[in-house]
Scaffold this motif. Structure first.
Motif, PDB file in Angstrom:
ATOM      1  N   HIS A   9      -9.673 -35.514 -78.649  1.00 19.01           N
ATOM      2  CA  HIS A   9     -10.154 -35.095 -77.319  1.00 19.01           C
ATOM      3  C   HIS A   9     -10.989 -33.819 -77.397  1.00 19.01           C
ATOM      4  N   PRO A  10     -11.917 -33.653 -76.431  1.00 22.16           N
ATOM      5  CA  PRO A  10     -12.620 -32.382 -76.333  1.00 22.16           C
ATOM      6  C   PRO A  10     -11.602 -31.305 -75.977  1.00 22.16           C
ATOM      7  N   ASP A  11     -11.477 -30.331 -76.722  1.00 25.95           N
ATOM      8  CA  ASP A  11     -10.608 -29.156 -76.683  1.00 25.95           C
ATOM      9  C   ASP A  11      -9.682 -29.128 -77.887  1.00 25.95           C
ATOM     10  N   ASP A  12      -9.437 -30.279 -78.524  1.00 24.96           N
ATOM     11  CA  ASP A  12      -8.558 -30.286 -79.700  1.00 24.96           C
ATOM     12  C   ASP A  12      -9.153 -29.477 -80.847  1.00 24.96           C
ATOM     13  N   PRO A  99     -19.732 -34.010 -95.157  1.00 25.10           N
ATOM     14  CA  PRO A  99     -18.852 -32.833 -95.278  1.00 25.10           C
ATOM     15  C   PRO A  99     -18.205 -32.701 -96.657  1.00 25.10           C
ATOM     16  N   ASP A 100     -17.816 -31.476 -96.968  1.00 26.71           N
ATOM     17  CA  ASP A 100     -16.978 -31.197 -98.142  1.00 26.71           C
ATOM     18  C   ASP A 100     -15.514 -31.310 -97.747  1.00 26.71           C
ATOM     19  N   ILE A 101     -15.215 -30.864 -96.531  1.00 24.82           N
ATOM     20  CA  ILE A 101     -13.836 -30.839 -96.027  1.00 24.82           C
ATOM     21  C   ILE A 101     -13.788 -31.590 -94.698  1.00 24.82           C
ATOM     22  N   ILE A 102     -12.757 -32.397 -94.521  1.00 23.24           N
ATOM     23  CA  ILE A 102     -12.509 -33.047 -93.231  1.00 23.24           C
ATOM     24  C   ILE A 102     -11.148 -32.571 -92.745  1.00 23.24           C
ATOM     25  N   ILE A 103     -11.101 -32.225 -91.473  1.00 22.45           N
ATOM     26  CA  ILE A 103      -9.859 -31.740 -90.847  1.00 22.45           C
ATOM     27  C   ILE A 103      -9.574 -32.617 -89.640  1.00 22.45           C
ATOM     28  N   THR A 104      -8.320 -33.036 -89.498  1.00 21.40           N
ATOM     29  CA  THR A 104      -7.931 -33.855 -88.355  1.00 21.40           C
ATOM     30  C   THR A 104      -6.495 -33.548 -87.959  1.00 21.40           C
ATOM     31  N   HIS A 105      -5.994 -34.288 -87.009  1.00 17.51           N
ATOM     32  CA  HIS A 105      -4.624 -34.143 -86.523  1.00 17.51           C
ATOM     33  C   HIS A 105      -3.613 -34.573 -87.579  1.00 17.51           C
ATOM     34  N   HIS A 106      -2.453 -33.966 -87.531  1.00 20.20           N
ATOM     35  CA  HIS A 106      -1.356 -34.395 -88.397  1.00 20.20           C
ATOM     36  C   HIS A 106      -0.796 -35.711 -87.864  1.00 20.20           C
ATOM     37  N   PRO A 107      -0.436 -36.662 -88.733  1.00 18.10           N
ATOM     38  CA  PRO A 107       0.023 -37.964 -88.249  1.00 18.10           C
ATOM     39  C   PRO A 107       1.374 -37.955 -87.531  1.00 18.10           C
ATOM     40  N   ALA A 108       2.142 -36.880 -87.620  1.00 14.60           N
ATOM     41  CA  ALA A 108       3.420 -36.807 -86.896  1.00 14.60           C
ATOM     42  C   ALA A 108       3.257 -36.168 -85.518  1.00 14.60           C
ATOM     43  N   ASP A 109       2.032 -35.891 -85.130  1.00 12.56           N
ATOM     44  CA  ASP A 109       1.727 -35.315 -83.825  1.00 12.56           C
ATOM     45  C   ASP A 109       2.273 -36.229 -82.727  1.00 12.56           C
ATOM     46  N   ASN A 111       1.175 -36.744 -79.702  1.00 10.42           N
ATOM     47  CA  ASN A 111       0.170 -37.365 -78.853  1.00 10.42           C
ATOM     48  C   ASN A 111      -0.337 -38.631 -79.553  1.00 10.42           C
ATOM     49  N   ASN A 112      -0.214 -39.776 -78.919  1.00  9.26           N
ATOM     50  CA  ASN A 112      -0.589 -41.039 -79.549  1.00  9.26           C
ATOM     51  C   ASN A 112      -2.068 -41.095 -79.931  1.00  9.26           C
ATOM     52  N   ASP A 113      -2.955 -40.530 -79.121  1.00  4.49           N
ATOM     53  CA  ASP A 113      -4.372 -40.511 -79.489  1.00  4.49           C
ATOM     54  C   ASP A 113      -4.590 -39.686 -80.751  1.00  4.49           C
ATOM     55  N   HIS A 114      -3.830 -38.607 -80.908  1.00  4.42           N
ATOM     56  CA  HIS A 114      -3.930 -37.787 -82.115  1.00  4.42           C
ATOM     57  C   HIS A 114      -3.479 -38.601 -83.329  1.00  4.42           C
ATOM     58  N   LEU A 115      -2.391 -39.347 -83.169  1.00  9.00           N
ATOM     59  CA  LEU A 115      -1.900 -40.202 -84.252  1.00  9.00           C
ATOM     60  C   LEU A 115      -2.946 -41.241 -84.638  1.00  9.00           C
ATOM     61  N   GLN A 116      -3.522 -41.923 -83.659  1.00 10.80           N
ATOM     62  CA  GLN A 116      -4.534 -42.948 -83.950  1.00 10.80           C
ATOM     63  C   GLN A 116      -5.740 -42.342 -84.663  1.00 10.80           C
ATOM     64  N   THR A 117      -6.146 -41.156 -84.228  1.00 13.58           N
ATOM     65  CA  THR A 117      -7.270 -40.462 -84.870  1.00 13.58           C
ATOM     66  C   THR A 117      -6.929 -40.126 -86.310  1.00 13.58           C
ATOM     67  N   SER A 149       1.891 -30.815 -82.165  1.00 11.77           N
ATOM     68  CA  SER A 149       2.240 -30.904 -83.585  1.00 11.77           C
ATOM     69  C   SER A 149       3.611 -30.342 -83.912  1.00 11.77           C
ATOM     70  N   GLU A 150       4.061 -29.369 -83.138  1.00 12.89           N
ATOM     71  CA  GLU A 150       5.298 -28.679 -83.524  1.00 12.89           C
ATOM     72  C   GLU A 150       6.569 -29.376 -83.035  1.00 12.89           C
ATOM     73  N   TRP A 151       6.442 -30.392 -82.240  1.00  9.17           N
ATOM     74  CA  TRP A 151       7.612 -31.103 -81.748  1.00  9.17           C
ATOM     75  C   TRP A 151       8.198 -31.946 -82.869  1.00  9.17           C
ATOM     76  N   ALA A 152       9.497 -32.005 -82.955  1.00  3.33           N
ATOM     77  CA  ALA A 152      10.164 -32.755 -84.020  1.00  3.33           C
ATOM     78  C   ALA A 152      10.934 -33.928 -83.419  1.00  3.33           C
ATOM     79  N   ILE A 153      10.228 -34.823 -82.763  1.00  2.00           N
ATOM     80  CA  ILE A 153      10.877 -35.948 -82.103  1.00  2.00           C
ATOM     81  C   ILE A 153      11.296 -37.019 -83.103  1.00  2.00           C
ATOM     82  N   ASN A 154      10.412 -37.374 -84.010  1.00  2.00           N
ATOM     83  CA  ASN A 154      10.680 -38.443 -84.962  1.00  2.00           C
ATOM     84  C   ASN A 154      11.012 -37.840 -86.321  1.00  2.00           C
ATOM     85  N   ASN A 155      12.279 -37.735 -86.634  1.00  2.00           N
ATOM     86  CA  ASN A 155      12.692 -37.138 -87.902  1.00  2.00           C
ATOM     87  C   ASN A 155      12.341 -37.996 -89.108  1.00  2.00           C
TER      88      ASN A 155
END
Length: 176
Positions: A9-12, A99-109, A111-117, A149-155
């Motif tokens: 999303h725009p703002d992430d 790019p040399d480096i790619i940065i994205t969301h952590h997969p345990a995030d 937010n489902n859109d973050h996970l899909q990304t 990212s900091e929520w620990a819902i799925n251990n």
């Protein structure tokens, strides 16, 4: 260094790496951003698409973002889009950005859109294996988006535990 941030999303990009973007640009590095969902639907108390796009343009200009790649995948419904379409959008951004480096969301995030990304990005970064003319990615990083990212819902998931930090102090922030 050339960096590509791939975000849902725009703002992430600002929430996850805004100060780092600022620092890298001031050090004469190139930062591009690929955004998967550029619409504001599905949330209450959010700006409309026009205001959201204006804010995105202003923040990108302020931070010194080189290029923006914008998709129109459905907000809060990216899980309904075929995985391959998400991957192909990111691959297009990789081909153009180089790019040399790619940065994205952590997969345990959480937010489902973050996970899909994140999952689509993990596939797309291997583009150089299928297409030898594509520049090889040197590094692949995950970033933290506060409140997701900091929520620990799925251990069962490996939670976000950063091992790389970009130090940004007053000196860097005063360079503008």
């Amino acid at each position: 260094m050339k960096c590509l941030l791939v975000v849902a999303h725009p703002d992430d990009e600002v929430l996850g790496a805004g100060a780092s973007i600022w620092k890298w640009v001031k050090e004469n590095n190139t930062v591009d951003v690929a955004i998967m969902c550029t619409e504001a639907k599905a949330r209450a108390f959010r700006p409309g698409d026009e205001e959201l796009n204006s804010d995105l343009d202003e923040s990108a200009k302020y931070l010194g973002v080189n290029n923006k790649y914008e998709a129109t995948f459905p907000n809060i419904e990216m899980n309904t889009v075929p995985h391959l379409k998400l991957v192909q959008f990111i691959e297009t951004a990789i081909k153009e950005s180089e790019p040399d480096i790619i940065i994205t969301h952590h997969p345990a995030d959480t937010n489902n859109d973050h996970l899909q990304t994140s999952m689509a990005c993990q596939e797309a970064i291997r583009l150089f294996q299928r297409r030898p003319e594509i520049k090889r990615i040197k590094e692949f990083w995950y970033m933290e988006v506060p409140s997701c990212s900091e929520w620990a819902i799925n251990n069962a998931m490996n939670l976000f535990h950063p091992n790389c930090y970009v130090e940004v102090g007053k000196r860097e922030l005063m360079l503008r």
